[in-house]
Write a protein that holds these residues in place. Structure first.
Motif, PDB file in Angstrom:
ATOM      1  N   GLY A 106      21.196  -0.759 -66.146  1.00 46.04           N
ATOM      2  CA  GLY A 106      21.940   0.355 -65.596  1.00 46.04           C
ATOM      3  C   GLY A 106      21.035   1.378 -64.979  1.00 46.04           C
ATOM      4  O   GLY A 106      19.834   1.144 -64.785  1.00 46.04           O
ATOM      5  N   LEU A 107      21.618   2.534 -64.675  1.00 44.25           N
ATOM      6  CA  LEU A 107      20.887   3.647 -64.075  1.00 44.25           C
ATOM      7  C   LEU A 107      20.753   4.764 -65.105  1.00 44.25           C
ATOM      8  O   LEU A 107      21.760   5.203 -65.686  1.00 44.25           O
ATOM      9  CB  LEU A 107      21.653   4.152 -62.846  1.00 44.25           C
ATOM     10  N   VAL A 108      19.515   5.191 -65.351  1.00 46.12           N
ATOM     11  CA  VAL A 108      19.269   6.281 -66.294  1.00 46.12           C
ATOM     12  C   VAL A 108      18.248   7.239 -65.693  1.00 46.12           C
ATOM     13  O   VAL A 108      17.532   6.882 -64.764  1.00 46.12           O
ATOM     14  CB  VAL A 108      18.746   5.763 -67.651  1.00 46.12           C
ATOM     15  N   GLN A 109      18.182   8.424 -66.257  1.00 44.21           N
ATOM     16  CA  GLN A 109      17.188   9.396 -65.830  1.00 44.21           C
ATOM     17  C   GLN A 109      15.891   9.190 -66.606  1.00 44.21           C
ATOM     18  O   GLN A 109      15.877   8.553 -67.668  1.00 44.21           O
ATOM     19  CB  GLN A 109      17.703  10.805 -66.048  1.00 44.21           C
ATOM     20  N   THR A 110      14.822   9.731 -66.071  1.00 38.05           N
ATOM     21  CA  THR A 110      13.540   9.684 -66.771  1.00 38.05           C
ATOM     22  C   THR A 110      13.694  10.212 -68.191  1.00 38.05           C
ATOM     23  O   THR A 110      14.314  11.245 -68.412  1.00 38.05           O
ATOM     24  CB  THR A 110      12.499  10.516 -66.016  1.00 38.05           C
ATOM     25  N   GLY A 111      13.125   9.460 -69.130  1.00 38.53           N
ATOM     26  CA  GLY A 111      13.227   9.833 -70.537  1.00 38.53           C
ATOM     27  C   GLY A 111      14.412   9.215 -71.246  1.00 38.53           C
ATOM     28  O   GLY A 111      14.508   9.311 -72.474  1.00 38.53           O
ATOM     29  N   GLY A 112      15.284   8.580 -70.504  1.00 40.72           N
ATOM     30  CA  GLY A 112      16.473   7.983 -71.088  1.00 40.72           C
ATOM     31  C   GLY A 112      16.199   6.639 -71.737  1.00 40.72           C
ATOM     32  O   GLY A 112      15.053   6.165 -71.785  1.00 40.72           O
ATOM     33  N   SER A 113      17.265   6.030 -72.239  1.00 40.34           N
ATOM     34  CA  SER A 113      17.160   4.764 -72.970  1.00 40.34           C
ATOM     35  C   SER A 113      18.208   3.772 -72.484  1.00 40.34           C
ATOM     36  O   SER A 113      19.274   4.159 -72.014  1.00 40.34           O
ATOM     37  CB  SER A 113      17.360   4.989 -74.473  1.00 40.34           C
ATOM     38  N   LEU A 114      17.861   2.512 -72.621  1.00 37.11           N
ATOM     39  CA  LEU A 114      18.794   1.411 -72.385  1.00 37.11           C
ATOM     40  C   LEU A 114      18.511   0.326 -73.406  1.00 37.11           C
ATOM     41  O   LEU A 114      17.377   0.211 -73.901  1.00 37.11           O
ATOM     42  CB  LEU A 114      18.633   0.831 -70.973  1.00 37.11           C
ATOM     43  N   ARG A 115      19.506  -0.473 -73.664  1.00 35.30           N
ATOM     44  CA  ARG A 115      19.333  -1.622 -74.548  1.00 35.30           C
ATOM     45  C   ARG A 115      19.772  -2.867 -73.791  1.00 35.30           C
ATOM     46  O   ARG A 115      20.950  -2.994 -73.436  1.00 35.30           O
ATOM     47  CB  ARG A 115      20.133  -1.477 -75.835  1.00 35.30           C
ATOM     48  N   LEU A 116      18.838  -3.751 -73.566  1.00 40.25           N
ATOM     49  CA  LEU A 116      19.119  -5.013 -72.898  1.00 40.25           C
ATOM     50  C   LEU A 116      19.336  -6.095 -73.943  1.00 40.25           C
ATOM     51  O   LEU A 116      18.680  -6.103 -74.983  1.00 40.25           O
ATOM     52  CB  LEU A 116      17.953  -5.417 -71.989  1.00 40.25           C
ATOM     53  N   SER A 117      20.246  -6.996 -73.663  1.00 43.50           N
ATOM     54  CA  SER A 117      20.512  -8.105 -74.571  1.00 43.50           C
ATOM     55  C   SER A 117      20.405  -9.426 -73.831  1.00 43.50           C
ATOM     56  O   SER A 117      20.772  -9.514 -72.658  1.00 43.50           O
ATOM     57  CB  SER A 117      21.906  -7.973 -75.184  1.00 43.50           C
ATOM     58  N   CYS A 118      19.937 -10.424 -74.529  1.00 44.74           N
ATOM     59  CA  CYS A 118      19.852 -11.780 -74.001  1.00 44.74           C
ATOM     60  C   CYS A 118      20.581 -12.691 -74.974  1.00 44.74           C
ATOM     61  O   CYS A 118      20.101 -12.920 -76.091  1.00 44.74           O
ATOM     62  CB  CYS A 118      18.397 -12.204 -73.843  1.00 44.74           C
ATOM     63  N   ALA A 119      21.735 -13.173 -74.566  1.00 43.43           N
ATOM     64  CA  ALA A 119      22.526 -14.072 -75.393  1.00 43.43           C
ATOM     65  C   ALA A 119      22.159 -15.501 -75.046  1.00 43.43           C
ATOM     66  O   ALA A 119      22.241 -15.902 -73.878  1.00 43.43           O
ATOM     67  CB  ALA A 119      24.008 -13.823 -75.170  1.00 43.43           C
ATOM     68  N   ALA A 120      21.765 -16.257 -76.057  1.00 44.11           N
ATOM     69  CA  ALA A 120      21.323 -17.639 -75.847  1.00 44.11           C
ATOM     70  C   ALA A 120      22.343 -18.614 -76.401  1.00 44.11           C
ATOM     71  O   ALA A 120      22.931 -18.384 -77.454  1.00 44.11           O
ATOM     72  CB  ALA A 120      19.973 -17.860 -76.515  1.00 44.11           C
ATOM     73  N   SER A 121      22.533 -19.708 -75.683  1.00 42.75           N
ATOM     74  CA  SER A 121      23.401 -20.773 -76.169  1.00 42.75           C
ATOM     75  C   SER A 121      22.758 -22.117 -75.861  1.00 42.75           C
ATOM     76  O   SER A 121      21.983 -22.238 -74.910  1.00 42.75           O
ATOM     77  CB  SER A 121      24.786 -20.693 -75.530  1.00 42.75           C
ATOM     78  N   GLY A 122      23.060 -23.098 -76.694  1.00 45.51           N
ATOM     79  CA  GLY A 122      22.560 -24.439 -76.456  1.00 45.51           C
ATOM     80  C   GLY A 122      21.159 -24.717 -76.954  1.00 45.51           C
ATOM     81  O   GLY A 122      20.601 -25.784 -76.702  1.00 45.51           O
ATOM     82  N   ILE A 123      20.566 -23.773 -77.691  1.00 45.80           N
ATOM     83  CA  ILE A 123      19.231 -24.009 -78.235  1.00 45.80           C
ATOM     84  C   ILE A 123      19.364 -24.804 -79.525  1.00 45.80           C
ATOM     85  O   ILE A 123      20.073 -24.388 -80.431  1.00 45.80           O
ATOM     86  CB  ILE A 123      18.499 -22.686 -78.493  1.00 45.80           C
ATOM     87  N   THR A 124      18.683 -25.946 -79.598  1.00 42.07           N
ATOM     88  CA  THR A 124      18.854 -26.859 -80.727  1.00 42.07           C
ATOM     89  C   THR A 124      17.601 -26.968 -81.590  1.00 42.07           C
ATOM     90  O   THR A 124      17.533 -27.810 -82.475  1.00 42.07           O
ATOM     91  CB  THR A 124      19.247 -28.253 -80.220  1.00 42.07           C
ATOM     92  N   THR A 125      16.624 -26.147 -81.349  1.00 38.86           N
ATOM     93  CA  THR A 125      15.401 -26.167 -82.133  1.00 38.86           C
ATOM     94  C   THR A 125      15.171 -24.817 -82.780  1.00 38.86           C
ATOM     95  O   THR A 125      15.636 -23.794 -82.279  1.00 38.86           O
ATOM     96  CB  THR A 125      14.186 -26.525 -81.246  1.00 38.86           C
ATOM     97  N   ASP A 126      14.453 -24.804 -83.905  1.00 36.09           N
ATOM     98  CA  ASP A 126      14.100 -23.540 -84.552  1.00 36.09           C
ATOM     99  C   ASP A 126      12.820 -22.960 -83.959  1.00 36.09           C
ATOM    100  O   ASP A 126      12.489 -21.806 -84.213  1.00 36.09           O
ATOM    101  CB  ASP A 126      13.881 -23.757 -86.051  1.00 36.09           C
TER     102      ASP A 126
END
Length: 125
Positions: A9-29
């Motif tokens: 997204g768009l934030v001002q200097t000093g701001g925060s964001l939280r990015l997420s990566c959702a994974a599917s189909g991974i069959t190994t530990d």
């Protein structure tokens, strides 16, 4: 394997964001999820990785102290918390998967096989 990045997204200097990566189909530990970013006119840069099975993680010096990487194993999600954002953090952020432990490969792009689509982070001054 499929990866879905979100949270930009768009934030001002000093701001925060939280990015997420959702994974599917991974069959190994034994795998790592890496976070990378590419600013306009620049090469893609590795910023973080995490191996959910043992919790090992890595942060690039350029983001250490401002970014945090974590996982929610129940949701197969690896998140990148971005705090104290600066205009120089403006980039498209990508997540990627590798069949190696994070501490072995860190965020070296060539080790990562599967890439998600990017999510745009824009920091205004």
């Amino acid at each position: 394997v499929q990866l879905q990045a979100s949270g930009g997204g768009l934030v001002q200097t000093g701001g925060s964001l939280r990015l997420s990566c959702a994974a599917s189909g991974i069959t190994t530990d034994h795998y790592a999820i890496g976070w990378f970013r590419q600013a306009p006119g620049k090469e893609r840069e590795g910023v973080a990785c995490l191996s959910p099975t043992d919790g090992s993680r890595y942060l690039a010096d350029s983001v250490k102290g401002r970014f945090t990487v974590s996982s929610d194993n129940a949701k197969n999600t690896v998140s990148l918390q971005l705090d104290s954002l600066e205009p120089e953090d403006t980039a498209v952020y990508y997540c990627a998967e590798a069949r190696w432990n994070c501490l072995v490969i860190r965020a070296i792009e060539s080790w990562y096989d599967v890439w998600g689509q990017g999510t745009q982070v824009t920091v205004s001054s």
